[in-house]
Design an enzyme around this catalytic site. Structure first.
Site, PDB file in Angstrom:
ATOM      1  N   ALA A   1       2.036 -12.385  12.056  1.00 47.97           N
ATOM      2  CA  ALA A   1       1.958 -12.028  13.275  1.00 47.97           C
ATOM      3  C   ALA A   1       1.968 -10.849  14.327  1.00 47.97           C
ATOM      4  O   ALA A   1       3.235 -10.490  14.303  1.00 47.97           O
ATOM      5  CB  ALA A   1       1.514 -13.823  14.384  1.00 47.97           C
TER       6      ALA A   1
ATOM      7  N   ILE B   1       3.243 -11.182  17.037  1.00 43.07           N
ATOM      8  CA  ILE B   1       3.861 -11.057  18.505  1.00 43.07           C
ATOM      9  C   ILE B   1       5.610 -11.096  16.960  1.00 43.07           C
ATOM     10  O   ILE B   1       6.738 -11.510  18.240  1.00 43.07           O
ATOM     11  CB  ILE B   1       3.710 -12.293  19.189  1.00 43.07           C
ATOM     12  CG1 ILE B   1       4.881 -12.923  20.427  1.00 43.07           C
ATOM     13  CG2 ILE B   1       3.578 -13.187  17.933  1.00 43.07           C
ATOM     14  CD1 ILE B   1       4.635 -11.809  20.541  1.00 43.07           C
ATOM     15  N   ALA B   2       5.183 -11.304  16.709  1.00 40.73           N
ATOM     16  CA  ALA B   2       6.250 -11.916  15.242  1.00 40.73           C
ATOM     17  C   ALA B   2       7.918 -10.710  15.747  1.00 40.73           C
ATOM     18  O   ALA B   2       8.847 -11.711  15.864  1.00 40.73           O
ATOM     19  CB  ALA B   2       6.290 -12.018  13.654  1.00 40.73           C
TER      20      ALA B   2
ATOM     21  N   ARG C   1      -2.208 -15.062   5.941  1.00 41.29           N
ATOM     22  CA  ARG C   1      -3.418 -15.879   5.325  1.00 41.29           C
ATOM     23  C   ARG C   1      -3.590 -15.186   3.472  1.00 41.29           C
ATOM     24  O   ARG C   1      -4.162 -15.744   2.748  1.00 41.29           O
ATOM     25  CB  ARG C   1      -4.523 -15.104   6.124  1.00 41.29           C
ATOM     26  CG  ARG C   1      -4.577 -15.690   6.961  1.00 41.29           C
ATOM     27  CD  ARG C   1      -5.501 -14.757   8.068  1.00 41.29           C
ATOM     28  NE  ARG C   1      -4.944 -13.846   8.637  1.00 41.29           N
ATOM     29  CZ  ARG C   1      -6.025 -12.764   9.337  1.00 41.29           C
ATOM     30  NH1 ARG C   1      -7.243 -12.929   9.488  1.00 41.29           N
ATOM     31  NH2 ARG C   1      -5.166 -11.670   9.751  1.00 41.29           N
TER      32      ARG C   1
ATOM     33  N   TYR D   1       0.632 -21.061   3.033  1.00 42.07           N
ATOM     34  CA  TYR D   1       1.769 -21.983   4.140  1.00 42.07           C
ATOM     35  C   TYR D   1       2.470 -23.373   4.121  1.00 42.07           C
ATOM     36  O   TYR D   1       2.841 -23.517   4.250  1.00 42.07           O
ATOM     37  CB  TYR D   1       1.169 -22.708   5.459  1.00 42.07           C
ATOM     38  CG  TYR D   1       0.136 -21.433   6.567  1.00 42.07           C
ATOM     39  CD1 TYR D   1       0.798 -19.699   6.304  1.00 42.07           C
ATOM     40  CD2 TYR D   1      -0.991 -21.586   7.110  1.00 42.07           C
ATOM     41  CE1 TYR D   1       0.556 -18.497   6.795  1.00 42.07           C
ATOM     42  CE2 TYR D   1      -1.667 -20.296   7.237  1.00 42.07           C
ATOM     43  CZ  TYR D   1      -1.299 -18.977   7.763  1.00 42.07           C
ATOM     44  OH  TYR D   1      -1.319 -18.265   8.459  1.00 42.07           O
TER      45      TYR D   1
ATOM     46  N   LEU E   1       0.375 -18.754  14.836  1.00 42.90           N
ATOM     47  CA  LEU E   1      -0.809 -18.224  14.755  1.00 42.90           C
ATOM     48  C   LEU E   1      -1.662 -18.566  15.527  1.00 42.90           C
ATOM     49  O   LEU E   1      -1.144 -18.766  16.437  1.00 42.90           O
ATOM     50  CB  LEU E   1      -1.172 -19.723  13.693  1.00 42.90           C
ATOM     51  CG  LEU E   1      -0.440 -19.898  12.151  1.00 42.90           C
ATOM     52  CD1 LEU E   1      -0.168 -20.978  12.172  1.00 42.90           C
ATOM     53  CD2 LEU E   1      -0.416 -18.243  11.021  1.00 42.90           C
TER      54      LEU E   1
ATOM     55  N   LYS F   1       3.503 -20.441  22.640  1.00 41.13           N
ATOM     56  CA  LYS F   1       2.273 -20.767  23.561  1.00 41.13           C
ATOM     57  C   LYS F   1       0.815 -20.306  23.568  1.00 41.13           C
ATOM     58  O   LYS F   1       0.687 -19.318  22.785  1.00 41.13           O
ATOM     59  CB  LYS F   1       2.645 -20.323  25.567  1.00 41.13           C
ATOM     60  CG  LYS F   1       3.413 -18.907  25.376  1.00 41.13           C
ATOM     61  CD  LYS F   1       2.515 -17.691  24.735  1.00 41.13           C
ATOM     62  CE  LYS F   1       1.316 -18.082  25.880  1.00 41.13           C
ATOM     63  NZ  LYS F   1       0.692 -16.671  25.275  1.00 41.13           N
TER      64      LYS F   1
ATOM     65  N   ARG G   1      -8.297 -13.940  20.986  1.00 42.18           N
ATOM     66  CA  ARG G   1      -7.690 -14.800  21.909  1.00 42.18           C
ATOM     67  C   ARG G   1      -9.460 -14.466  22.963  1.00 42.18           C
ATOM     68  O   ARG G   1      -9.691 -15.242  23.970  1.00 42.18           O
ATOM     69  CB  ARG G   1      -7.081 -14.091  23.522  1.00 42.18           C
ATOM     70  CG  ARG G   1      -5.679 -13.884  23.074  1.00 42.18           C
ATOM     71  CD  ARG G   1      -4.359 -12.863  23.427  1.00 42.18           C
ATOM     72  NE  ARG G   1      -4.640 -11.739  23.004  1.00 42.18           N
ATOM     73  CZ  ARG G   1      -3.676 -11.059  23.419  1.00 42.18           C
ATOM     74  NH1 ARG G   1      -2.475 -11.266  24.315  1.00 42.18           N
ATOM     75  NH2 ARG G   1      -4.141 -10.051  22.286  1.00 42.18           N
TER      76      ARG G   1
ATOM     77  N   ASP H   1      -4.652 -17.745  27.108  1.00 43.10           N
ATOM     78  CA  ASP H   1      -3.514 -16.865  26.984  1.00 43.10           C
ATOM     79  C   ASP H   1      -1.855 -16.724  28.158  1.00 43.10           C
ATOM     80  O   ASP H   1      -1.387 -17.001  28.056  1.00 43.10           O
ATOM     81  CB  ASP H   1      -4.183 -15.527  26.625  1.00 43.10           C
ATOM     82  CG  ASP H   1      -3.099 -15.041  26.034  1.00 43.10           C
ATOM     83  OD1 ASP H   1      -2.555 -14.875  24.738  1.00 43.10           O
ATOM     84  OD2 ASP H   1      -2.932 -13.720  25.758  1.00 43.10           O
TER      85      ASP H   1
END
Length: 326
Positions: free
Chosen positions: A9, A11-12, A34, A55, A71, A94, A162, A174
């Site tokens: 992702a 954001i990771a 994926r 996963y 995710l 979140k 989103r 979000d």
């Protein structure tokens, strides 16, 4: 603590990989995505030593102590519970789940396994959040009469997850989950939704691109949240608490290491306080590591807290005439 990443992702890196460079007790040790090719590319870019083909394979890795779940919202419950059943502690982005019922299931699994589940409201672990809560609940402002929070920013990538109802998208899910969580942190009582209004996304009216909601805290105190990912409000990231003796105004409670404003006015006298230092994500990762080591005071955003947040979000969607996320 060795932690694996479920999903390559965006954001990771900011939320986990970079903070792990300055939190020595944490090692980002594995990743799955994926596709194995996507995971391998991510691992190569960020220096992650192990790539898993799925996963499930990552969760079965006996070398891992914990899992980070970045995710899409609609996948959080499934993989958080799967990680707990595999004996892994979980740091989950979140909102923890798509709705309150799912959050309750995660809480049940966490209770049954005795493992840590931390919802990644990173702002909550920064000293600014502690100071905000201190002012709101110390009596310094007198009886609290009004709390307002906002999380509004533009997201014009309309193919983004989103804007996808099937992945539990929406502005309230979000941006708005921050506003709801911060409202709960500062509220003088348990919030009850009194009304809500949502602006629908043109391509799917089930998705809110902006939402406003009102609250009653009891004893005459009221509140409001504003959330937006596409509206006339371009940017608003703040909190305001009004009491009978004064007011606290905070700008950018979410990432105060970038910029923040904190103004406290009591009995007509004002002063400002400065906050900066380590990123919120570093504070969060330190707290997660401490919680995994057994510090019972470290986890400020456990699954029980998530149930309360998601209950409010569900109530807001219902009040706005939109379906609860699934």
């Amino acid at each position: 603590m060795r932690i694996g990443v479920l999903g390559a992702a965006r954001i990771a890196p900011a939320a986990l990989i970079k903070p792990a460079h300055v939190v020595p007790e944490v090692e980002v040790a594995a990743v799955a995505a994926r596709s194995r090719a996507r995971a391998a590319a991510f691992a190569g870019q960020h220096g992650i030593p192990v790539v898993h083909a799925s996963y499930e394979a990552l969760l079965a890795d006996p070398m891992l102590d914990a899992v980070y779940v970045p995710l899409p919202n609609g996948r959080h419950e499934q993989w958080t519970i799967a990680a707990l059943r595999a004996g892994k502690h979980v740091l989950c982005e979140k909102p923890l789940t798509a709705n309150a019922a799912q959050a309750a299931e995660v809480r049940k699994a966490a209770d049954e396994t005795g493992l840590v589940v931390m919802e990644a409201f990173h702002y909550r672990y920064h000293p600014l959040a502690a100071r905000m809560a201190e002012v709101a609940h110390s009596g310094e402002l007198g009886r609290i009469t009004r709390v307002e929070t906002a999380m509004c920013f533009p997201l014009p990538r309309f193919g983004d997850i989103r804007y996808d109802y099937g992945l539990a998208g929406g502005a309230l899910m979000d941006a708005g989950c921050y506003a709801v969580h911060c409202l709960r942190l500062l509220a003088p009582g348990t919030p009850a939704v009194t009304g809500a209004r949502a602006l629908p996304f043109k391509r799917d009216a089930r998705i809110d691109r902006a939402t406003t909601a009102g609250f009653d805290f009891g004893d005459g105190a009221t509140g409001r949240i504003r959330a937006s990912i596409w509206s006339s409000t371009v940017l608003s990231l703040g909190a305001k608490v009004v009491g009978e003796r004064g007011t606290m105004k905070v700008a950018n409670f979410v990432m105060p290491q970038l910029f923040a404003g904190f103004k406290l006015t009591v009995n007509g006298r004002s002063h400002r306080e400065k906050f900066g230092g380590a990123p919120t994500y570093v504070h969060q990762l330190r707290a997660f590591a401490a919680a995994v080591r057994g510090d019972r005071t470290a986890n400020l955003t456990p699954a029980a807290d998530s149930v309360a947040t998601m209950t409010l979000i569900d109530d807001i969607y219902r009040a706005a005439g939109l379906p609860v996320r699934q």
